[in-house]
Write a protein that holds these residues in place. Sequence first.
Motif, PDB file in Angstrom:
ATOM      1  N   SER A 272      10.111 -19.608   3.630  1.00  0.00           N
ATOM      2  CA  SER A 272      11.045 -20.714   3.863  1.00  0.00           C
ATOM      3  C   SER A 272      11.342 -21.029   5.437  1.00  0.00           C
ATOM      4  CB  SER A 272      12.495 -20.522   3.311  1.00  0.00           C
ATOM      5  OG  SER A 272      12.058 -20.391   1.742  1.00  0.00           O
ATOM      6  N   GLY A 273      10.233 -21.045   5.966  1.00  0.00           N
ATOM      7  CA  GLY A 273      10.174 -21.319   7.265  1.00  0.00           C
ATOM      8  C   GLY A 273      10.578 -20.067   8.342  1.00  0.00           C
ATOM      9  N   GLU A 274      10.299 -18.841   8.021  1.00  0.00           N
ATOM     10  CA  GLU A 274      10.695 -17.811   8.883  1.00  0.00           C
ATOM     11  C   GLU A 274       9.298 -17.151   8.986  1.00  0.00           C
ATOM     12  OE1 GLU A 274      13.593 -14.935   7.599  1.00  0.00           O
ATOM     13  OE2 GLU A 274      15.068 -16.700   6.939  1.00  0.00           O
ATOM     14  N   THR A 275       9.337 -16.179   9.700  1.00  0.00           N
ATOM     15  CA  THR A 275       8.093 -15.576  10.109  1.00  0.00           C
ATOM     16  C   THR A 275       7.673 -14.546   9.335  1.00  0.00           C
ATOM     17  OG1 THR A 275       9.151 -14.329  12.000  1.00  0.00           O
ATOM     18  CG2 THR A 275       7.973 -16.502  12.497  1.00  0.00           C
ATOM     19  N   ASN A 276       8.737 -13.873   8.735  1.00  0.00           N
ATOM     20  CA  ASN A 276       8.533 -12.399   7.907  1.00  0.00           C
ATOM     21  C   ASN A 276       8.867 -13.314   6.499  1.00  0.00           C
ATOM     22  OD1 ASN A 276      11.686 -12.189   6.872  1.00  0.00           O
ATOM     23  ND2 ASN A 276      11.740 -12.739   9.076  1.00  0.00           N
ATOM     24  N   CYS A 277       8.206 -12.239   5.487  1.00  0.00           N
ATOM     25  CA  CYS A 277       8.186 -12.535   4.214  1.00  0.00           C
ATOM     26  C   CYS A 277       8.267 -11.308   3.450  1.00  0.00           C
ATOM     27  CB  CYS A 277       7.400 -13.273   3.418  1.00  0.00           C
ATOM     28  SG  CYS A 277       5.569 -12.662   3.622  1.00  0.00           S
ATOM     29  N   GLN A 278       8.562 -11.085   2.102  1.00  0.00           N
ATOM     30  CA  GLN A 278       8.683 -10.023   1.305  1.00  0.00           C
ATOM     31  C   GLN A 278       7.338  -9.618   0.846  1.00  0.00           C
ATOM     32  OE1 GLN A 278      10.576  -9.162  -2.709  1.00  0.00           O
ATOM     33  NE2 GLN A 278      12.137  -8.356  -1.345  1.00  0.00           N
ATOM     34  N   VAL A 279       6.874  -8.378   0.974  1.00  0.00           N
ATOM     35  CA  VAL A 279       5.751  -7.761   0.320  1.00  0.00           C
ATOM     36  C   VAL A 279       6.172  -6.689  -0.740  1.00  0.00           C
ATOM     37  CG1 VAL A 279       3.448  -6.703   0.711  1.00  0.00           C
ATOM     38  CG2 VAL A 279       4.141  -8.386   2.521  1.00  0.00           C
ATOM     39  N   VAL A 280       5.356  -6.844  -1.995  1.00  0.00           N
ATOM     40  CA  VAL A 280       5.563  -5.998  -2.949  1.00  0.00           C
ATOM     41  C   VAL A 280       4.170  -5.050  -3.250  1.00  0.00           C
ATOM     42  CG1 VAL A 280       6.360  -5.716  -5.364  1.00  0.00           C
ATOM     43  CG2 VAL A 280       7.354  -7.592  -3.918  1.00  0.00           C
ATOM     44  N   ALA A 281       4.167  -3.971  -3.126  1.00  0.00           N
ATOM     45  CA  ALA A 281       3.180  -3.183  -3.571  1.00  0.00           C
ATOM     46  C   ALA A 281       3.343  -2.344  -4.821  1.00  0.00           C
ATOM     47  CB  ALA A 281       2.837  -1.983  -2.353  1.00  0.00           C
ATOM     48  N   GLU A 282       2.538  -2.445  -5.968  1.00  0.00           N
ATOM     49  CA  GLU A 282       2.897  -1.924  -7.036  1.00  0.00           C
ATOM     50  C   GLU A 282       1.824  -0.797  -7.327  1.00  0.00           C
ATOM     51  OE1 GLU A 282       2.205  -5.114 -10.013  1.00  0.00           O
ATOM     52  OE2 GLU A 282       4.337  -5.858  -9.558  1.00  0.00           O
ATOM     53  N   ILE A 283       2.578   0.464  -7.704  1.00  0.00           N
ATOM     54  CA  ILE A 283       1.554   1.667  -7.944  1.00  0.00           C
ATOM     55  C   ILE A 283       2.055   2.188  -9.465  1.00  0.00           C
ATOM     56  CG2 ILE A 283       0.831   3.764  -7.228  1.00  0.00           C
ATOM     57  CD1 ILE A 283       1.568   2.825  -4.331  1.00  0.00           C
ATOM     58  N   TYR A 284       0.978   2.372 -10.299  1.00  0.00           N
ATOM     59  CA  TYR A 284       1.419   2.983 -11.536  1.00  0.00           C
ATOM     60  C   TYR A 284       1.213   4.494 -11.351  1.00  0.00           C
ATOM     61  CZ  TYR A 284       0.690  -1.290 -13.583  1.00  0.00           C
ATOM     62  OH  TYR A 284       1.000  -2.633 -14.255  1.00  0.00           O
ATOM     63  N   LEU A 285       2.316   5.081 -11.842  1.00  0.00           N
ATOM     64  CA  LEU A 285       2.372   6.532 -11.807  1.00  0.00           C
ATOM     65  C   LEU A 285       2.715   7.207 -13.056  1.00  0.00           C
ATOM     66  CD1 LEU A 285       4.565   6.689  -8.505  1.00  0.00           C
ATOM     67  CD2 LEU A 285       2.395   7.460  -8.785  1.00  0.00           C
ATOM     68  N   PRO A 286       2.418   8.554 -13.429  1.00  0.00           N
ATOM     69  CA  PRO A 286       2.777   9.048 -14.649  1.00  0.00           C
ATOM     70  C   PRO A 286       4.378   9.439 -15.133  1.00  0.00           C
ATOM     71  CG  PRO A 286       1.891  10.766 -13.084  1.00  0.00           C
ATOM     72  CD  PRO A 286       1.633   9.480 -12.402  1.00  0.00           C
ATOM     73  N   ILE A 287       4.641   9.561 -16.072  1.00  0.00           N
ATOM     74  CA  ILE A 287       5.951   9.388 -16.490  1.00  0.00           C
ATOM     75  C   ILE A 287       6.867  10.543 -16.185  1.00  0.00           C
ATOM     76  CG2 ILE A 287       5.647  10.358 -18.691  1.00  0.00           C
ATOM     77  CD1 ILE A 287       8.107   7.316 -17.856  1.00  0.00           C
ATOM     78  N   THR A 288       5.886  11.852 -16.050  1.00  0.00           N
ATOM     79  CA  THR A 288       6.411  13.000 -15.601  1.00  0.00           C
ATOM     80  C   THR A 288       6.946  12.991 -14.018  1.00  0.00           C
ATOM     81  OG1 THR A 288       4.225  13.924 -15.534  1.00  0.00           O
ATOM     82  CG2 THR A 288       5.440  14.014 -17.674  1.00  0.00           C
ATOM     83  N   ILE A 289       6.416  12.273 -13.219  1.00  0.00           N
ATOM     84  CA  ILE A 289       6.657  12.305 -11.675  1.00  0.00           C
ATOM     85  C   ILE A 289       8.024  12.453 -11.288  1.00  0.00           C
ATOM     86  CG2 ILE A 289       6.694   9.910 -11.083  1.00  0.00           C
ATOM     87  CD1 ILE A 289       4.362  10.645  -9.287  1.00  0.00           C
ATOM     88  N   ASP A 290       8.262  13.092 -10.074  1.00  0.00           N
ATOM     89  CA  ASP A 290       9.672  13.235  -9.518  1.00  0.00           C
ATOM     90  C   ASP A 290      10.068  11.697  -9.043  1.00  0.00           C
ATOM     91  OD1 ASP A 290      12.101  13.803  -8.307  1.00  0.00           O
ATOM     92  OD2 ASP A 290      11.260  15.663  -7.542  1.00  0.00           O
ATOM     93  N   THR A 291      10.633  10.848  -9.389  1.00  0.00           N
ATOM     94  CA  THR A 291      10.980   9.682  -8.877  1.00  0.00           C
ATOM     95  C   THR A 291      11.684   9.633  -7.570  1.00  0.00           C
ATOM     96  OG1 THR A 291      12.754   9.196 -10.251  1.00  0.00           O
ATOM     97  CG2 THR A 291      10.704   8.478 -11.176  1.00  0.00           C
ATOM     98  N   HIS A 292      12.649  10.785  -7.254  1.00  0.00           N
ATOM     99  CA  HIS A 292      13.358  10.705  -6.014  1.00  0.00           C
ATOM    100  C   HIS A 292      12.291  11.120  -4.931  1.00  0.00           C
ATOM    101  CE1 HIS A 292      17.408  10.323  -8.197  1.00  0.00           C
ATOM    102  NE2 HIS A 292      16.916  11.334  -9.227  1.00  0.00           N
ATOM    103  N   GLN A 293      11.478  12.203  -5.285  1.00  0.00           N
ATOM    104  CA  GLN A 293      10.613  12.365  -3.958  1.00  0.00           C
ATOM    105  C   GLN A 293       9.716  11.352  -3.853  1.00  0.00           C
ATOM    106  OE1 GLN A 293       8.840  16.298  -4.743  1.00  0.00           O
ATOM    107  NE2 GLN A 293       8.101  16.670  -2.873  1.00  0.00           N
ATOM    108  N   VAL A 294       9.277  10.509  -4.910  1.00  0.00           N
ATOM    109  CA  VAL A 294       8.063   9.751  -4.698  1.00  0.00           C
ATOM    110  C   VAL A 294       8.952   8.484  -3.769  1.00  0.00           C
ATOM    111  CG1 VAL A 294       7.037   7.782  -5.815  1.00  0.00           C
ATOM    112  CG2 VAL A 294       6.934  10.203  -6.697  1.00  0.00           C
ATOM    113  N   ARG A 295      10.033   8.252  -4.118  1.00  0.00           N
ATOM    114  CA  ARG A 295      10.746   6.864  -3.456  1.00  0.00           C
ATOM    115  C   ARG A 295      11.037   7.581  -2.059  1.00  0.00           C
ATOM    116  NH1 ARG A 295      14.793   6.700  -6.656  1.00  0.00           N
ATOM    117  NH2 ARG A 295      14.428   4.613  -7.690  1.00  0.00           N
TER     118      ARG A 295
END
Length: 319
Positions: A221-244
């Motif tokens: 919308s007229g700005e030089t920056n924009c949001q980028v979303v990277a999607e990665i599939y991970l196993p359900i048993t992974i430690d989400t806090h550490q990954v974040r």
Amino acid sequence: MKKLISILLFTGSLFICTQTLLSQNQIANSIAKTEVIKGDSVVSSTDDVIKSIGEKLDAPDVSNIISFSKIFWALVFILIGYFIVRFLTRTIEIWSEKSPDRRVKGKAIVPVVKIICWMIISYIIVKGIFNPPLGSLIAFGASVGVAVGFAAQDILKNIFGGFVIIIDRPFKIGDKIEVGSTYGEVLDMSLRSTRVQTADDSIVTLPNGELMNQSISNSNSGETNCQVVAEIYLPITIDTHQVRKIAIEVAKISNYVYLAKPIAVIFVNDIKYDKLCYKMRLKAYVMDIRFEFAFKSELTENVIKELLDCEILSSENSI
């Protein structure tokens, strides 16, 4: 060069329409002189009807408006105007490319400059060269409008859409937009169409008439920056806090990141290859929209590399 040819063709069509009007004038005059004879009496009903209509309309003679010299000078001014418009737009584009802020703001005024220049040139040609009476101008405009309206409905629809886009401004040159299956940077906006450069450097031309009937997503919308979303599939048993934590650190140290806006990591449940898993969405802002895809690729590669180095992710538990 295509625009110049279109302008010359349009001028030629105007000249043909004018000659058609002159021919119709001569036919009407010849009909008015025809007398219908019944027996010994002379009936001039056609003459009276046409004469009365002519007196009411007071149709002006356009033969003095169009001449070879006037058409020649009109074409000269069109050529001069074409090169002036091209020089101005090219100058603005060169000045805009010197920095991201200039690029977004400078290129946004290119369509307005084009319209103003061509309006001035049209006024000079109509008023300064041809200088038609008001009656002739109205009659000529109506004839051309009807002829063009029937012959080029889609073109007129696109031109009207171009005016709406310039006035409403859902996007500008330099914005990243998504229309249907097309996503990319807006390179150019004209009255007929909008050109978008996609991620694989393809140039897609979108008719303005179709843009009016579709939803448009604008990434910056007229700005030089924009949001980028990277999607990665991970196993359900992974430690989400550490990954974040790892994902946020990877985004922060990137050369493309825009740190004035927040970085976020979101986990959602998903099913991949018939397995329940996490879909991690790493959201960060890139400093220049032209680095969007490079930034997205870097985030995906570096996050997976760090997870493998920290033994959080392995070949056995990967999706």
